[in-house]
Design an enzyme around this catalytic site. Structure first.
Site, PDB file in Angstrom:
ATOM      1  N   LYS A 128      -1.168  16.799  34.453  1.00  0.00           N
ATOM      2  CA  LYS A 128      -1.675  16.012  33.320  1.00  0.00           C
ATOM      3  C   LYS A 128      -2.039  14.628  33.825  1.00  0.00           C
ATOM      4  O   LYS A 128      -1.223  13.925  34.406  1.00  0.00           O
ATOM      5  CB  LYS A 128      -0.612  15.913  32.235  1.00  0.00           C
ATOM      6  CG  LYS A 128      -1.030  15.034  31.086  1.00  0.00           C
ATOM      7  CD  LYS A 128      -0.049  15.099  29.940  1.00  0.00           C
ATOM      8  CE  LYS A 128      -0.490  14.167  28.822  1.00  0.00           C
ATOM      9  NZ  LYS A 128       0.437  14.240  27.672  1.00  0.00           N
TER      10      LYS A 128
ATOM     11  N   GLU B  44       2.413  19.188  42.058  1.00  0.00           N
ATOM     12  CA  GLU B  44       2.986  19.128  40.708  1.00  0.00           C
ATOM     13  C   GLU B  44       3.166  20.533  40.123  1.00  0.00           C
ATOM     14  O   GLU B  44       4.209  20.861  39.567  1.00  0.00           O
ATOM     15  CB  GLU B  44       2.065  18.324  39.772  1.00  0.00           C
ATOM     16  CG  GLU B  44       2.205  16.824  39.858  1.00  0.00           C
ATOM     17  CD  GLU B  44       3.473  16.324  39.162  1.00  0.00           C
ATOM     18  OE1 GLU B  44       4.286  17.135  38.695  1.00  0.00           O
ATOM     19  OE2 GLU B  44       3.641  15.093  39.110  1.00  0.00           O
TER      20      GLU B  44
ATOM     21  N   TYR C   2      -9.600  22.003  19.743  1.00  0.00           N
ATOM     22  CA  TYR C   2      -9.702  21.727  18.310  1.00  0.00           C
ATOM     23  C   TYR C   2     -10.876  22.494  17.696  1.00  0.00           C
ATOM     24  O   TYR C   2     -11.003  22.557  16.480  1.00  0.00           O
ATOM     25  CB  TYR C   2      -9.862  20.216  18.085  1.00  0.00           C
ATOM     26  CG  TYR C   2      -8.706  19.438  18.684  1.00  0.00           C
ATOM     27  CD1 TYR C   2      -7.498  19.326  18.004  1.00  0.00           C
ATOM     28  CD2 TYR C   2      -8.794  18.881  19.964  1.00  0.00           C
ATOM     29  CE1 TYR C   2      -6.424  18.658  18.567  1.00  0.00           C
ATOM     30  CE2 TYR C   2      -7.731  18.203  20.533  1.00  0.00           C
ATOM     31  CZ  TYR C   2      -6.549  18.101  19.840  1.00  0.00           C
ATOM     32  OH  TYR C   2      -5.474  17.454  20.393  1.00  0.00           O
TER      33      TYR C   2
ATOM     34  N   ARG D 265      -4.081  10.029  20.041  1.00  0.00           N
ATOM     35  CA  ARG D 265      -3.063   9.000  19.775  1.00  0.00           C
ATOM     36  C   ARG D 265      -3.247   8.433  18.373  1.00  0.00           C
ATOM     37  O   ARG D 265      -2.268   8.064  17.722  1.00  0.00           O
ATOM     38  CB  ARG D 265      -3.097   7.926  20.864  1.00  0.00           C
ATOM     39  CG  ARG D 265      -2.611   8.491  22.196  1.00  0.00           C
ATOM     40  CD  ARG D 265      -2.684   7.495  23.354  1.00  0.00           C
ATOM     41  NE  ARG D 265      -2.411   8.174  24.629  1.00  0.00           N
ATOM     42  CZ  ARG D 265      -2.665   7.646  25.825  1.00  0.00           C
ATOM     43  NH1 ARG D 265      -3.165   6.429  25.922  1.00  0.00           N
ATOM     44  NH2 ARG D 265      -2.396   8.335  26.926  1.00  0.00           N
TER      45      ARG D 265
ATOM     46  N   LYS E 230      -4.884  19.236  32.312  1.00  0.00           N
ATOM     47  CA  LYS E 230      -5.315  18.449  31.161  1.00  0.00           C
ATOM     48  C   LYS E 230      -5.787  17.079  31.613  1.00  0.00           C
ATOM     49  O   LYS E 230      -5.096  16.463  32.413  1.00  0.00           O
ATOM     50  CB  LYS E 230      -4.109  18.315  30.225  1.00  0.00           C
ATOM     51  CG  LYS E 230      -4.331  17.468  29.032  1.00  0.00           C
ATOM     52  CD  LYS E 230      -3.066  17.384  28.235  1.00  0.00           C
ATOM     53  CE  LYS E 230      -3.316  16.404  27.108  1.00  0.00           C
ATOM     54  NZ  LYS E 230      -2.101  16.032  26.435  1.00  0.00           N
TER      55      LYS E 230
ATOM     56  N   LYS F  31      -0.123   4.867  30.759  1.00  0.00           N
ATOM     57  CA  LYS F  31       0.848   5.884  31.158  1.00  0.00           C
ATOM     58  C   LYS F  31       0.754   6.220  32.648  1.00  0.00           C
ATOM     59  O   LYS F  31       1.129   7.304  33.076  1.00  0.00           O
ATOM     60  CB  LYS F  31       0.669   7.129  30.278  1.00  0.00           C
ATOM     61  CG  LYS F  31       0.860   6.829  28.782  1.00  0.00           C
ATOM     62  CD  LYS F  31       0.938   8.083  27.910  1.00  0.00           C
ATOM     63  CE  LYS F  31       1.268   7.711  26.461  1.00  0.00           C
ATOM     64  NZ  LYS F  31       1.428   8.897  25.600  1.00  0.00           N
TER      65      LYS F  31
HETATM   66  C1  PBG Z   1       1.610  13.277  24.615  1.00  0.00           C
HETATM   67  C2  PBG Z   1       0.415  14.137  24.463  1.00  0.00           C
HETATM   68  C3  PBG Z   1      -0.874  13.641  24.502  1.00  0.00           C
HETATM   69  C4  PBG Z   1      -1.729  14.705  24.266  1.00  0.00           C
HETATM   70  C5  PBG Z   1      -0.956  15.859  24.076  1.00  0.00           C
HETATM   71  N1  PBG Z   1       0.379  15.491  24.217  1.00  0.00           N
HETATM   72  C6  PBG Z   1      -1.349  12.249  24.666  1.00  0.00           C
HETATM   73  C7  PBG Z   1      -0.857  11.384  25.730  1.00  0.00           C
HETATM   74  O1  PBG Z   1      -0.398  11.837  26.784  1.00  0.00           O
HETATM   75  O2  PBG Z   1      -0.899  10.178  25.512  1.00  0.00           O
HETATM   76  C8  PBG Z   1      -3.216  14.563  24.213  1.00  0.00           C
HETATM   77  C9  PBG Z   1      -3.987  15.637  23.545  1.00  0.00           C
HETATM   78  C10 PBG Z   1      -5.377  15.248  23.185  1.00  0.00           C
HETATM   79  O3  PBG Z   1      -5.898  14.176  23.544  1.00  0.00           O
HETATM   80  O4  PBG Z   1      -6.009  16.070  22.498  1.00  0.00           O
HETATM   81  N2  PBG Z   1       2.802  13.823  24.811  1.00  0.00           N
END
Ligand code: PBG
Length: 329
Positions: A198, A237, A317, A208, A252, A221
């Site tokens: 990720k 990872e 989505y 968010r 992701k 992050k």
């Molecule tokens: C956080 C999380 C995020 C997403 C899924 N789980 C956002 C982040 O890491 O800040 C993002 C999913 C999306 O953008 O559709 N635990």
């Protein structure tokens, strides 16, 4: 010797039937995972401004969408919470409340729509008032205490009936800790989908907003999510998460990271998922609303490309729209 005219690549492209015959990749309804935002507000459906067509749902509406998913043939949904800011704190302790919004929602879905696969994110960001995926102390995200909370949270979710828990935080050692606590409590059938590679991406912005973690997010992050510049690190990872007990792994975002999807699939032959994240969704929607892109065409093309790169399934989505398109044709 030139191959032309013995070889003409266009021969097989002439007809619909011959194009179908030589097609290498297929996108099907079975490939789709539909992310849903559940909210503890009284309002049935609250639109998410940066994600046209996506709403935050009350528990009742979430159950209805779970039923819709089954009717459309979508195998699984993924649940993300938007909670009352009053319940948020520095440690995200609401994540381990067995009577919290998500456990209640999962129980309700399992009771009303038992056929649907329920995936639940294991993460602290919807529950911390600083919006980070971990426990924050003196400006630092603490790894080990966060892992402890995440493991407890995963157990709460498994007890509520989650079929798949999906840690999305990128702390070190969390997959092992989640597996250990699940095994210790005899939840040996609960699957773990690891957000294994990720990236610290700019494409999560609309999400968010949807879970209400953006307003307060201090900093970024990058101390836990991966650097977009890195490819080999993704392999390490993913290898660690597999060793620690992941059943499925995820890359992701999706479209900007198709090289990673391909690398990971080739290296491990694991069930591999990709998340077409909120920003990827928003870009397509915005362009389509302006009349600059043909929505249906680019949605199908983006998902097909993610599959071609090696993904077995896609969190998107667009899942209900795509399911409708695929079953209509
Ligand atoms: C956080 C999380 C995020 C997403 C899924 N789980 C956002 C982040 O890491 O800040 C993002 C999913 C999306 O953008 O559709 N635990």
């Amino acid at each position: 010797m030139s191959a032309y005219p013995q070889i003409r690549m266009r021969r097989t492209r002439q007809n619909d039937w011959s194009r179908r015959l030589v097609r290498e990749t297929a996108l099907g309804v079975d490939d789709l995972i539909w992310p849903l935002f559940v909210s503890d507000s009284k309002t049935a459906r609250t639109p998410v401004a940066s994600m046209p067509g996506v709403d935050r749902l009350s528990v009742t509406e979430t159950i209805k969408d779970a039923r819709r998913a089954v009717d459309l043939g979508i195998p699984a949904i993924a649940i993300f919470p938007h909670i009352d800011p009053k319940l948020k704190n520095t440690s995200g302790s609401e994540a381990i409340n067995p009577n919290g919004l998500v456990p209640q929602t999962v129980q309700a879905i399992k009771a009303e729509v038992p056929e649907i696969g329920v995936i639940v994110d294991v993460a602290l960001d919807p529950y911390t008032h600083h919006g980070h995926d971990g426990i924050l102390e003196d400006g630092e995200i603490l790894n080990d205490p966060t892992v402890e909370t995440l493991a407890e949270s995963a157990l709460v979710l498994a007890k509520a009936g989650a079929d798949i828990v999906a840690p999305s935080d990128m702390m070190d050692g969390r997959i092992g800790a989640v597996r250990q606590i699940l095994e210790g409590a005899d939840f040996n059938s609960t699957m773990i989908l690891a957000y294994a590679a990720k990236y610290a991406s700019g494409f999560y912005g609309p999400f968010r907003d949807a879970v209400g973690s953006s307003a307060a997010l201090t900093g970024d992050k990058r101390t836990y999510q991966m650097d977009p510049a890195n490819r080999q690190e993704a392999i390490r990872e993913v290898a660690l998460d597999i060793d620690e007990g992941a059943d499925m792994i995820m890359v992701k975002p999706a479209l900007p990271y198709l090289d990673i999807v391909r690398d990971v699939k080739d290296a491990f032959q694991m069930p591999t998922f990709a998340y077409q994240v909120s920003g990827e969704f928003a870009m397509i929607k915005a362009a389509a609303q302006n009349g600059w892109l043909e929505e249906q065409k680019v949605v199908l093309e983006s998902l097909l490309s993610i599959k071609r790169a090696g993904a077995d399934g896609i969190l998107t989505y667009f899942a209900p729209d795509v399911a409708r398109i695929l079953t209509a044709s």
